[in-house]
Scaffold this motif. Structure first.
Motif, PDB file in Angstrom:
ATOM      1  N   ASP A 272       4.601 -11.123  13.449  1.00  0.00           N
ATOM      2  CA  ASP A 272       5.968 -11.001  12.955  1.00  0.00           C
ATOM      3  C   ASP A 272       6.068  -9.936  11.866  1.00  0.00           C
ATOM      4  OD1 ASP A 272       6.576 -12.978  14.687  1.00  0.00           O
ATOM      5  OD2 ASP A 272       7.246 -14.449  13.196  1.00  0.00           O
ATOM      6  N   THR A 273       7.243  -9.337  11.755  1.00  0.00           N
ATOM      7  CA  THR A 273       7.511  -8.384  10.683  1.00  0.00           C
ATOM      8  C   THR A 273       8.048  -9.136   9.477  1.00  0.00           C
ATOM      9  OG1 THR A 273       7.995  -6.617  12.267  1.00  0.00           O
ATOM     10  CG2 THR A 273       8.807  -6.327  10.010  1.00  0.00           C
ATOM     11  N   VAL A 274       7.422  -8.911   8.323  1.00  0.00           N
ATOM     12  CA  VAL A 274       7.768  -9.654   7.111  1.00  0.00           C
ATOM     13  C   VAL A 274       8.109  -8.673   6.002  1.00  0.00           C
ATOM     14  CG1 VAL A 274       6.955 -11.316   5.389  1.00  0.00           C
ATOM     15  CG2 VAL A 274       6.263 -11.557   7.769  1.00  0.00           C
ATOM     16  N   GLN A 275       9.153  -8.969   5.262  1.00  0.00           N
ATOM     17  CA  GLN A 275       9.548  -8.177   4.104  1.00  0.00           C
ATOM     18  C   GLN A 275       9.412  -9.022   2.842  1.00  0.00           C
ATOM     19  OE1 GLN A 275      13.536  -6.714   4.952  1.00  0.00           O
ATOM     20  NE2 GLN A 275      12.720  -4.884   5.958  1.00  0.00           N
TER      21      GLN A 275
ATOM     22  N   THR B 170       7.160  -3.940   3.334  1.00  0.00           N
ATOM     23  CA  THR B 170       7.399  -4.391   4.707  1.00  0.00           C
ATOM     24  C   THR B 170       6.063  -4.377   5.434  1.00  0.00           C
ATOM     25  OG1 THR B 170       9.654  -3.490   4.722  1.00  0.00           O
ATOM     26  CG2 THR B 170       8.633  -3.959   6.851  1.00  0.00           C
ATOM     27  N   THR B 171       5.649  -5.522   5.911  1.00  0.00           N
ATOM     28  CA  THR B 171       4.319  -5.646   6.502  1.00  0.00           C
ATOM     29  C   THR B 171       4.365  -6.682   7.633  1.00  0.00           C
ATOM     30  OG1 THR B 171       2.004  -6.111   5.997  1.00  0.00           O
ATOM     31  CG2 THR B 171       3.641  -7.330   4.738  1.00  0.00           C
TER      32      THR B 171
ATOM     33  N   GLY C 195      -3.716  -3.968   2.052  1.00  0.00           N
ATOM     34  CA  GLY C 195      -3.302  -2.732   2.712  1.00  0.00           C
ATOM     35  C   GLY C 195      -1.805  -2.562   2.801  1.00  0.00           C
ATOM     36  N   CYS C 196      -1.033  -3.424   2.135  1.00  0.00           N
ATOM     37  CA  CYS C 196       0.424  -3.312   2.173  1.00  0.00           C
ATOM     38  C   CYS C 196       0.871  -2.166   1.257  1.00  0.00           C
ATOM     39  CB  CYS C 196       1.086  -4.609   1.727  1.00  0.00           C
ATOM     40  SG  CYS C 196       0.651  -6.036   2.735  1.00  0.00           S
ATOM     41  N   THR C 197       1.825  -1.399   1.717  1.00  0.00           N
ATOM     42  CA  THR C 197       2.400  -0.336   0.909  1.00  0.00           C
ATOM     43  C   THR C 197       3.503  -0.919   0.050  1.00  0.00           C
ATOM     44  OG1 THR C 197       1.907   1.322   2.595  1.00  0.00           O
ATOM     45  CG2 THR C 197       3.565   1.890   0.944  1.00  0.00           C
ATOM     46  N   LEU C 198       3.367  -0.783  -1.272  1.00  0.00           N
ATOM     47  CA  LEU C 198       4.352  -1.306  -2.214  1.00  0.00           C
ATOM     48  C   LEU C 198       5.199  -0.162  -2.729  1.00  0.00           C
ATOM     49  CD1 LEU C 198       2.087  -3.769  -4.242  1.00  0.00           C
ATOM     50  CD2 LEU C 198       3.444  -4.244  -2.212  1.00  0.00           C
ATOM     51  N   GLU C 199       6.489  -0.299  -2.586  1.00  0.00           N
ATOM     52  CA  GLU C 199       7.395   0.731  -3.057  1.00  0.00           C
ATOM     53  C   GLU C 199       8.767   0.126  -3.266  1.00  0.00           C
ATOM     54  OE1 GLU C 199       7.525   3.724  -0.078  1.00  0.00           O
ATOM     55  OE2 GLU C 199       8.128   2.372   1.531  1.00  0.00           O
TER      56      GLU C 199
END
Length: 490
Positions: free
Chosen positions: A40-43, A138-139, A226-230
């Motif tokens: 699933d896509t999680v925000q 978003t990961t 490995g999640c991109t935080l922005e």
């Protein structure tokens, strides 16, 4: 009566469902946390509010509208599974909002702290509990699963809610600090300071264990997954700050007493006076019904600090802090807002390039070089001329030789060949005359010379043959054209 009872039961059930969805289901057992599929896509969102959901309503009302709109002192992590559209939140709350700062003063000089903390999951998300929401990552659902495992393994680190941040008074940095007691416009963030500056300047002596600290730990863990935080805009965190003249934590004295026994007399007396002062200031602010109640409270409560403060260390020990006091009054406490810098992604990441990655990179560059070389040769290389005319002349000359040989009787089928040749000769002669009369292009003249050469050779051969043979080749042309009796006439 049965219909009335049935209607009442149905109404009650729908009311319970509505209230449950409006207030959300509180989950404190992390083993019952909502599950999310790995694919699933999680925000993830940074959620902020002025107070936690369990803060007493009289404190919320006394703070005023300005603080409730802009003075965010509580944070949480919002989670949205965009695949299933499930939304919920995770936050750290104190079991007693007042007890996290003020201990319970028992008889016979005993002190009891009611500052335990609980990690709470609210499912579904109660949007009215939050005033601000900022997307930070978003990961996939795998990151959420790993995050829940991290929280379950580190619950003990968030078992106490300690709201005070102790900073060494640094005049070079203080001008950047945001003081809400001197500013009624609480959304003005021009004088905020970066969290990196606070951490790296040596000014932070004691770090609070509060909701912002909890969210910070979760975001750091997401970065290790490995999640991109922005974030599109700056993120701001808030702290309840004391200013100390001491320069390091080791220089701050610790006051300790035996567990389960009476506390130090000076400590007990200080907290007793401190609590009475806080209550009197609060009741005064509450009576004002001002929209800037929080600013008034923070300014007036500074008189409760007389140069000394005690900060929780353990259930039977406190830090004895010497506060900074300027020429007129104390600057403690301050509600400090600072820019929160998101941690970089892939901290401690173990992902490395594989052999297939290097192969694909090499293949890409080889293809790029070959492509550039091909287009360079197409546009800048020397073009070769094709020998079409020369080859055509050779074929024409060979054809003439064969036809002349056939006309001289060298071909066993010379009669039929000669007839076809003469017929073709007559047609070409006619069209040649028409083209010449219309002044055709030079290509027609070149054709005329070729035809004349062929006809001369054929005419020479025909004169050696009988007249009957020539007569048999004569053929009138249709369409009112002039009859051609012989090649010599043409």
């Amino acid at each position: 009566k049965l219909l009335i009872i049935t209607d009442f039961v149905i109404t009650f059930i729908f009311l319970v469902i509505y209230l449950n969805s409006y207030h959300g289901h509180i989950i404190t057992d992390l083993s019952l946390a909502p599950s999310i599929a790995t694919a699933d896509t999680v925000q993830f969102f940074l959620l902020e509010s002025a107070f936690p959901y369990n803060c007493p309503s009289n404190i919320i009302n006394a703070a005023g509208q300005s603080f409730n709109d802009y003075g965010y002192s509580h944070a949480g992590l919002g989670i949205w599974d965009t695949t299933s559209n499930a939304k919920f939140s995770i936050e750290l709350v104190s079991n007693s909002y007042v007890g996290s700062l003020l201990p319970w003063l028992q008889s016979k000089g005993k002190i009891s702290w009611n500052n335990s903390a609980t990690i709470v999951i609210t499912d579904p998300l109660v949007e009215k509990n939050w005033k601000s929401s900022r997307l930070v990552s978003t990961t996939s659902g795998a990151a959420y699963t790993n995050l829940i495992s991290f929280i379950q393994s580190n619950v003990a680190d968030f078992s106490i809610y300690q709201p005070v941040t102790l900073l060494h008074y640094n005049s070079s940095l203080l001008h950047q600090y945001k003081k809400y007691q001197d500013d009624d416009n609480l959304d003005d963030q021009d004088d905020t300071i970066s969290s990196d500056v606070l951490e790296n300047s040596g000014s932070e002596l004691i770090t609070a264990t509060n909701s912002f600290n909890f969210v910070n730990a979760l975001l750091i863990q997401l970065s290790t997954f490995g999640c991109t935080l922005e974030a599109f805009l700056h993120l701001y965190a808030n702290a309840f700050v004391y200013y100390s003249i001491q320069t390091s934590l080791s220089s701050i004295p610790v006051v300790q007493w035996p567990s389960g026994q009476a506390a130090n007399a000076e400590v007990y007396k200080w907290f007793q006076s401190f609590e009475q002062c806080y209550q009197s200031v609060f009741y005064y602010v509450e009576s004002l019904h001002s929209s800037s109640g929080a600013s008034i409270f923070l300014k007036d409560v500074q008189r409760c600090y007389n140069g000394t403060a005690y900060i929780y260390r353990s259930d039977n020990s406190v830090y004895n802090v010497s506060l900074y006091v300027n020429s007129s009054s104390s600057v403690t406490p301050t509600f400090l807002q600072y820019v929160y810098n998101l941690p970089p992604s892939d901290i401690n990441s173990n992902e490395h390039l594989q052999i297939i990655d290097y192969f694909m990179i090499a293949l890409f560059f080889v293809s790029l070089v070959l492509g550039i070389a091909y287009f360079a040769s197409r546009f800048f290389g020397k073009k070769q001329r094709r020998r079409v005319s020369f080859e055509g002349e050779k074929v024409a000359a060979r054809t003439v030789e064969n036809l002349v040989g056939d006309a001289n009787g060298n071909n066993p089928e010379n009669v039929d060949t000669q007839r076809l040749f003469d017929e073709d000769h007559e047609d070409k002669a006619y069209y040649h005359g028409v083209a010449k009369s219309h002044k055709t292009v030079p290509a027609a003249r070149w054709s005329e010379r070729i035809s004349s050469s062929i006809l001369s050779a054929v005419g020479s051969a025909n004169r050696n043959n009988s007249r009957d043979s020539v007569s048999s080749l004569e053929k009138p042309l249709t369409g009112g054209r002039t009859n051609v009796s012989s090649p010599s006439h043409v």
